[in-house]
Design a protein around this motif. Structure first.
Motif, mmCIF file in Angstrom:
data_model
loop_
_atom_site.group_PDB
_atom_site.id
_atom_site.type_symbol
_atom_site.label_atom_id
_atom_site.label_comp_id
_atom_site.label_asym_id
_atom_site.label_seq_id
_atom_site.Cartn_x
_atom_site.Cartn_y
_atom_site.Cartn_z
ATOM 1 N N GLU A 143 0.946 -1.488 -0.062
ATOM 2 C CA GLU A 143 0.172 0.056 0.074
ATOM 3 C C GLU A 143 0.907 1.115 -0.076
ATOM 4 N N GLU A 144 1.451 1.166 0.975
ATOM 5 C CA GLU A 144 3.042 2.263 0.827
ATOM 6 C C GLU A 144 3.601 2.700 -0.431
ATOM 7 N N ILE A 145 4.234 1.367 -1.253
ATOM 8 C CA ILE A 145 4.604 1.757 -2.320
ATOM 9 C C ILE A 145 3.479 1.711 -3.396
ATOM 10 N N ALA A 146 2.552 1.717 -3.621
ATOM 11 C CA ALA A 146 1.379 2.163 -4.690
ATOM 12 C C ALA A 146 0.920 3.321 -3.590
ATOM 13 N N ALA A 147 0.965 4.180 -2.863
ATOM 14 C CA ALA A 147 0.692 5.439 -2.196
ATOM 15 C C ALA A 147 1.798 6.601 -2.924
ATOM 16 N N SER A 148 2.845 6.124 -2.694
ATOM 17 C CA SER A 148 4.757 7.030 -3.131
ATOM 18 C C SER A 148 4.301 7.232 -4.347
ATOM 19 N N GLY A 149 3.340 6.989 -5.673
ATOM 20 C CA GLY A 149 3.959 6.946 -6.569
ATOM 21 C C GLY A 149 5.181 6.494 -7.626
ATOM 22 N N GLN A 150 6.142 6.162 -6.602
ATOM 23 C CA GLN A 150 7.021 5.742 -7.356
ATOM 24 C C GLN A 150 7.454 4.894 -8.430
ATOM 25 N N LYS A 151 8.009 5.294 -9.224
ATOM 26 C CA LYS A 151 8.245 4.287 -10.269
ATOM 27 C C LYS A 151 9.367 3.518 -10.091
ATOM 28 N N ARG A 152 10.353 3.732 -8.953
ATOM 29 C CA ARG A 152 11.500 3.117 -9.151
ATOM 30 C C ARG A 152 11.502 2.951 -7.028
ATOM 31 N N ILE A 153 11.261 1.937 -6.834
ATOM 32 C CA ILE A 153 11.606 1.414 -5.609
ATOM 33 C C ILE A 153 12.417 1.123 -5.081
ATOM 34 N N ASN A 154 13.045 1.969 -3.833
ATOM 35 C CA ASN A 154 14.668 1.561 -3.360
ATOM 36 C C ASN A 154 14.031 0.917 -2.516
ATOM 37 N N ALA A 155 15.390 0.487 -2.106
ATOM 38 C CA ALA A 155 15.261 -1.705 -0.724
ATOM 39 C C ALA A 155 15.112 -1.084 0.315
ATOM 40 N N GLY A 156 15.468 0.306 0.424
ATOM 41 C CA GLY A 156 14.563 1.174 1.865
ATOM 42 C C GLY A 156 13.170 0.762 2.565
ATOM 43 N N MET A 157 12.705 1.091 1.441
ATOM 44 C CA MET A 157 10.793 0.408 1.436
ATOM 45 C C MET A 157 11.169 -0.720 1.863
ATOM 46 N N TYR A 158 11.609 -1.698 1.134
ATOM 47 C CA TYR A 158 11.225 -3.689 0.768
ATOM 48 C C TYR A 158 11.571 -3.483 2.703
ATOM 49 N N THR A 159 12.338 -2.953 2.861
ATOM 50 C CA THR A 159 13.070 -3.059 4.582
ATOM 51 C C THR A 159 12.746 -2.315 5.951
ATOM 52 N N TYR A 160 11.595 -1.289 5.404
ATOM 53 C CA TYR A 160 10.820 -0.559 6.257
ATOM 54 C C TYR A 160 10.725 -1.521 7.812
ATOM 55 N N PRO A 161 10.012 -2.268 7.330
ATOM 56 C CA PRO A 161 9.337 -2.899 8.616
ATOM 57 C C PRO A 161 10.422 -4.169 8.771
ATOM 58 N N VAL A 162 11.421 -4.200 9.002
ATOM 59 C CA VAL A 162 12.482 -4.337 9.444
ATOM 60 C C VAL A 162 12.989 -3.806 10.577
ATOM 61 N N HIS A 163 13.048 -2.639 9.804
ATOM 62 C CA HIS A 163 13.826 -1.502 10.731
ATOM 63 C C HIS A 163 12.946 -0.553 11.760
ATOM 64 N N GLN A 164 11.809 -1.083 11.399
ATOM 65 C CA GLN A 164 9.996 -0.211 12.380
ATOM 66 C C GLN A 164 10.671 -1.826 13.395
ATOM 67 N N ALA A 165 10.724 -2.848 13.541
ATOM 68 C CA ALA A 165 11.114 -4.079 14.413
ATOM 69 C C ALA A 165 12.342 -3.659 15.152
ATOM 70 N N ALA A 166 13.312 -3.378 14.570
ATOM 71 C CA ALA A 166 14.436 -2.538 15.466
ATOM 72 C C ALA A 166 14.063 -1.517 16.360
ATOM 73 N N ASP A 167 12.864 -0.124 15.846
ATOM 74 C CA ASP A 167 12.916 0.475 16.856
ATOM 75 C C ASP A 167 12.180 0.063 17.846
ATOM 76 N N ILE A 168 11.052 -0.638 17.578
ATOM 77 C CA ILE A 168 10.503 -1.636 18.914
ATOM 78 C C ILE A 168 11.222 -2.213 19.577
ATOM 79 N N LEU A 169 11.874 -3.119 19.218
ATOM 80 C CA LEU A 169 12.879 -4.504 19.277
ATOM 81 C C LEU A 169 13.959 -3.310 20.243
ATOM 82 N N PHE A 170 14.629 -2.410 19.796
ATOM 83 C CA PHE A 170 16.226 -1.669 20.560
ATOM 84 C C PHE A 170 15.178 -1.735 22.422
ATOM 85 N N CYS A 171 14.316 -1.658 22.780
ATOM 86 C CA CYS A 171 14.521 -0.624 24.171
ATOM 87 C C CYS A 171 13.076 -1.668 24.776
#
Length: 360
Positions: A143-171
């Motif tokens: 959904e976020e990829i579709a909403a961004s309207g980007q033609k070239r999707i960077n890898a950060g978009m796909y790893t976003y949920p994993v980075h979010q896991a780090a945000d939650i689990l670090f503490c």
């Protein structure tokens, strides 16, 4: 690692667990740790206030230790501009404090995750615990990829949920307030925590599996009647707006041609949305407000909303103005948050290195 299908479970089951969690939070707030936050893409508006920010203030006032992450790296996943990130971080912090977050309680910390290197170091081991296929089929990412309207999707978009896991689990966050649309992200975090513990930690788990606390906050439509209030769509009332600007925006809000005012979200969504906002600002039921307005039409509806919202937001806006005149204090709040977050992250990273046999 053999691929396994992520189990998001039924929404009804998740909602029931959330209700039980809410009940226990009221009794034992000290047993939990909340992780929540936003991306610094702009100032907050009344949709944020009624949709999530008030809930954070409520949990914070219960005494639940709370880390509020400002996810600045994640701004780079779906947009090219980065000029205003620092200013947006400060403005978010001002909005948080003005809305009632008390950072002087010793339990509540606001910080940008780019300033906590130990947090971000968790991203690499976490990436080894998920497959490309799992990231690719995450519905929230799609959904976020579709909403961004980007033609070239960077890898950060796909790893976003994993980075979010780090945000939650670090503490070792154990509670995450979320909406229904964010459940897939949180389920991936739970999966990462479980896989890490199974693979590396044996009988002494390192990470909790964080529980979703589903918000029962109503959905706030944009003033143009669209599905979501958003600054980018120019259909929002910002918390930083003054009373005259608020009045101008409400005057332009979409209603309908029927003069008699009724609360009917299904058939009259625009009128009902304005009634809901009056209800949230006044504490009265929208049906009662509609009955009082009756044949007063959209003019009386908009006037009542303007008066109610400006009165409700007046203390918050006064506090905002004070904070905007004291940016050094805001910076100190962020520096203190970074220091506390790094202290937590350093301990967690050391524990991670130990169970992964990477100590020297």
């Amino acid at each position: 690692m053999a691929e396994e299908q992520l189990d998001y479970g039924t929404f009804e089951a998740t909602l029931e667990k959330s209700r039980k969690l809410e009940a226990d939070l009221q009794v034992h707030p000290e047993n939990y740790k909340v992780l929540t936050g936003d991306r610094p893409t702009g100032r907050l508006h009344i949709g944020h206030l009624f949709g999530s920010l008030q809930n954070r203030v409520r949990l914070h006032k219960l005494g639940v230790p709370t880390f509020i992450v400002i996810a600045d790296y994640q701004v780079l996943t779906d947009r090219d501009t980065f000029d205003n990130i620092s200013e947006n971080i400060r403005q978010l912090t001002i909005d948080y404090i003005a809305a009632g977050i008390d950072v002087t309680d010793g339990k509540t910390f606001i910080f940008p995750h780019s300033h906590v290197p130990e947090l971000n170091q968790l991203l690499l081991p976490f990436l080894t615990l998920v497959t490309n296929a799992e990231l690719d089929r995450n519905p929230t990412v799609k959904e976020e990829i579709a909403a961004s309207g980007q033609k070239r999707i960077n890898a950060g978009m796909y790893t976003y949920p994993v980075h979010q896991a780090a945000d939650i689990l670090f503490c070792k966050g154990s509670v995450v307030p979320v909406g229904k649309d964010q459940l897939p992200h949180l389920e991936l975090t739970r999966t990462i925590a479980r896989r890490f513990n199974d693979r590396f930690a044996g009988k002494r788990p390192v990470f909790p599996e964080p529980q979703p606390l589903l918000s029962e906050a109503p959905i706030i439509l944009g003033l143009d009647g669209s599905q979501k209030m958003s600054k980018s769509r120019n259909n929002a009332i910002m918390l930083s707006a003054d009373e005259d600007e608020t009045a101008r925006l409400i005057k332009k809000a979409k209603t309908d041609s029927e003069r008699h005012i009724t609360y009917d979200p299904e058939h009259r969504p625009e009128v009902s949305n304005l009634l809901l906002l009056i209800s949230l600002a006044s504490g009265r039921k929208p049906e009662q407000i509609a009955e009082e307005i009756g044949d007063g039409g959209s003019g009386q509806l908009k006037k009542l909303l303007t008066d109610s919202l400006n009165e409700y937001l007046r203390p918050l806006r006064t506090k905002r103005k004070e904070l905007e005149q004291n940016i050094d204090y805001v910076r100190d709040v962020l520096r203190g948050g970074v220091a506390a977050a790094r202290e937590e992250a350093i301990k967690t990273l050391e524990e991670v290195r130990t169970v992964m046999n990477m100590t020297i």
